[in-house]
Design a protein around this motif. Structure first.
Motif, short mmCIF file in Angstrom:
data_model
loop_
_atom_site.label_atom_id
_atom_site.label_comp_id
_atom_site.label_asym_id
_atom_site.label_seq_id
_atom_site.Cartn_x
_atom_site.Cartn_y
_atom_site.Cartn_z
N ILE A 71 0.85 -1.20 0.00
CA ILE A 71 0.00 0.00 0.00
C ILE A 71 0.89 1.25 0.00
O ILE A 71 1.79 1.38 0.82
CB ILE A 71 -0.92 0.02 1.24
N SER A 72 0.63 2.15 -0.94
CA SER A 72 1.38 3.41 -0.99
C SER A 72 0.47 4.54 -1.43
O SER A 72 -0.45 4.32 -2.23
CB SER A 72 2.58 3.30 -1.93
N VAL A 73 0.73 5.72 -0.90
CA VAL A 73 -0.08 6.90 -1.23
C VAL A 73 0.71 7.80 -2.18
O VAL A 73 1.90 8.03 -1.96
CB VAL A 73 -0.46 7.68 0.04
N HIS A 74 0.06 8.26 -3.24
CA HIS A 74 0.69 9.18 -4.19
C HIS A 74 0.35 10.61 -3.79
O HIS A 74 -0.82 10.98 -3.68
CB HIS A 74 0.20 8.90 -5.61
N TYR A 75 1.41 11.41 -3.56
CA TYR A 75 1.23 12.80 -3.13
C TYR A 75 1.62 13.76 -4.25
O TYR A 75 2.48 13.47 -5.07
CB TYR A 75 2.12 13.11 -1.92
N GLU A 76 0.97 14.90 -4.24
CA GLU A 76 1.39 16.02 -5.06
C GLU A 76 1.44 17.22 -4.12
O GLU A 76 0.41 17.73 -3.69
CB GLU A 76 0.42 16.28 -6.21
N GLY A 77 2.70 17.65 -3.82
CA GLY A 77 2.84 18.66 -2.79
C GLY A 77 2.44 18.08 -1.46
O GLY A 77 2.94 17.02 -1.04
N ASN A 78 1.50 18.71 -0.78
CA ASN A 78 1.03 18.23 0.52
C ASN A 78 -0.27 17.43 0.42
O ASN A 78 -0.84 17.05 1.43
CB ASN A 78 0.81 19.42 1.48
N LYS A 79 -0.74 17.18 -0.80
CA LYS A 79 -2.04 16.53 -0.98
C LYS A 79 -1.89 15.06 -1.37
O LYS A 79 -1.14 14.73 -2.28
CB LYS A 79 -2.86 17.27 -2.03
N GLY A 80 -2.62 14.18 -0.66
CA GLY A 80 -2.67 12.77 -1.03
C GLY A 80 -3.73 12.58 -2.11
O GLY A 80 -4.93 12.69 -1.84
N LEU A 81 -3.29 12.28 -3.34
CA LEU A 81 -4.21 12.26 -4.48
C LEU A 81 -4.76 10.88 -4.80
O LEU A 81 -5.81 10.76 -5.41
CB LEU A 81 -3.52 12.84 -5.72
N SER A 82 -4.02 9.81 -4.42
CA SER A 82 -4.49 8.46 -4.73
C SER A 82 -3.76 7.45 -3.86
O SER A 82 -2.70 7.75 -3.29
CB SER A 82 -4.27 8.13 -6.21
N VAL A 83 -4.34 6.24 -3.74
CA VAL A 83 -3.69 5.15 -3.00
C VAL A 83 -3.51 3.97 -3.96
O VAL A 83 -4.40 3.66 -4.75
CB VAL A 83 -4.50 4.75 -1.75
#
Length: 363
Positions: free
Chosen positions: A38-50
């Motif tokens: 399981i990993s979370v994709h971030y853009e800046g400070n926002k978690g956009l997808s898992v």
């Protein structure tokens, strides 16, 4: 001694084997139901997808740990061996989430806390002076942080003609924008086709900025950096337009303020007209008597008609040569070989050179 019939013993063994296999199957199913990686994709400070590994199935749901009865709205897709869930709204910073399959928890993940981001600032807008020639060719915007690449920069730039109070499109839209490698410096071209006389865009639309008019360049606060943070504020720069610059710069007219030997004093360079400040450091090299470049840097004090070269080491007595690339330009794009608005079909009386030189002696 009692004897157990053979057929009864065989039935019991078969039953035990079936029970044993069924138990292993159920246990293995339970283990396989758990997702992995399981990993979370971030853009800046926002978690956009898992992203996670599991079975290709539409049955996965994402819920918050606090409210596991209401699935989060989003889109579930597969990519290679990974399953990707993208919520309609980015995950909450600091939130705890669960992955469900058939209402059973098969995985959990946490979104990192938001780190307060320092908003980007506009460090400088060149030319720094408000007064510019009618045939100004370029402007530069320098930011404190890398800026976003998502939308056209011109969407965040508005130019108002203060004489007519109307918005005007003075910058040339480019498919590939002119950013430096760090994405902190943007070069904006005023339309060359409108600046050069006798070209169709010039005849049709006229010159981008006109002598006698004043303009205000406004940078929207909504311009985001690469982390998604907006500019600290709205930025405005006023420019006052004067007559066209039809003069070619000449190093023969430049004046030097020569420092003393055994000092770290700056070498002063006064140009004969307003030069493109962003090209100064790229265009000038100081060479010593051994034909070695002198280490140091340039400091332009807000005015593009002069600069200071500050050496890293003390000056030594001797003869030095300032080598200037002939491609160095003034504010109108006139370089040391030719005017910007020149008919290239006409034969030149003098030959172009790659560099120009000035020699000076330190006592």
């Amino acid at each position: 001694m009692d004897v157990i019939p053979t057929h009864i013993s065989t039935k019991r063994i078969k039953a035990l084997l079936i029970f044993f296999c069924a138990t292993l199957f159920l246990l293995s199913c339970g283990q396989e139901a758990k997702v992995s990686d399981i990993s979370v994709h971030y853009e800046g400070n926002k978690g956009l997808s898992v992203h996670f590994k599991g079975f290709e199935s539409p049955d996965y749901q994402i819920v918050t740990k606090e409210n596991d009865t209401v699935p989060i709205l989003g889109e579930l897709n597969t990519e290679d061996t990974a399953i990707i869930f993208t919520p309609v709204i980015p995950f909450n910073n600091g939130g705890h989430y669960q992955i469900l399959k058939e209402r059973e928890v098969v995985g959990e993940f946490h979104i990192k806390e938001s780190v307060p981001s320092i908003p980007p600032k506009v460090v400088a807008i060149y030319p720094k002076l408000d007064t510019v020639p009618e045939n100004l060719l370029k402007m530069y915007i320098v930011f404190s942080k890398p800026m976003q690449e998502v939308r056209s920069s011109l969407e965040y730039i508005k130019v108002i003609n203060l004489h007519t109070q109307k918005e005007e499109a003075i910058f040339l839209p480019l498919e590939t924008e002119l950013w430096n490698a760090d994405h902190t410096e943007l070069t904006l071209w005023l339309d060359p086709g409108r600046i050069k006389k006798d070209l169709i865009p010039n005849k049709k639309l006229g010159i981008p900025i006109k002598n006698g008019n004043s303009y205000e360049v406004i940078l929207s606060k909504e311009w985001n950096d690469a982390e998604g943070s907006e500019l600290a504020k709205e930025y405005r720069k006023k420019i006052v337009v004067v007559a066209r610059d039809a003069k070619m710069p000449s190093v023969k007219q430049w004046k030097l303020t020569v420092p003393n030997a055994d000092s770290k004093e700056a070498l002063g360079i006064a140009f004969d007209e307003l030069m493109d400040a962003m090209l100064i450091e790229k265009s000038i090299v100081i060479m010593d008597a051994q034909d070695q470049s002198v280490a140091g840097g340039f400091l332009t004090m807000g005015s593009p008609n002069s600069t200071l070269f500050i050496p890293k080491e003390r000056w030594k007595k001797g003869t030095y040569t300032m080598v200037v690339q002939s491609s160095m330009e003034d504010l109108a794009g006139n370089n040391l070989n030719r005017l910007f608005d020149t008919d290239l079909q006409q034969e030149k009386k003098t030959k172009d050179s790659k560099t120009k030189t000035i020699t000076f002696t330190i006592q």
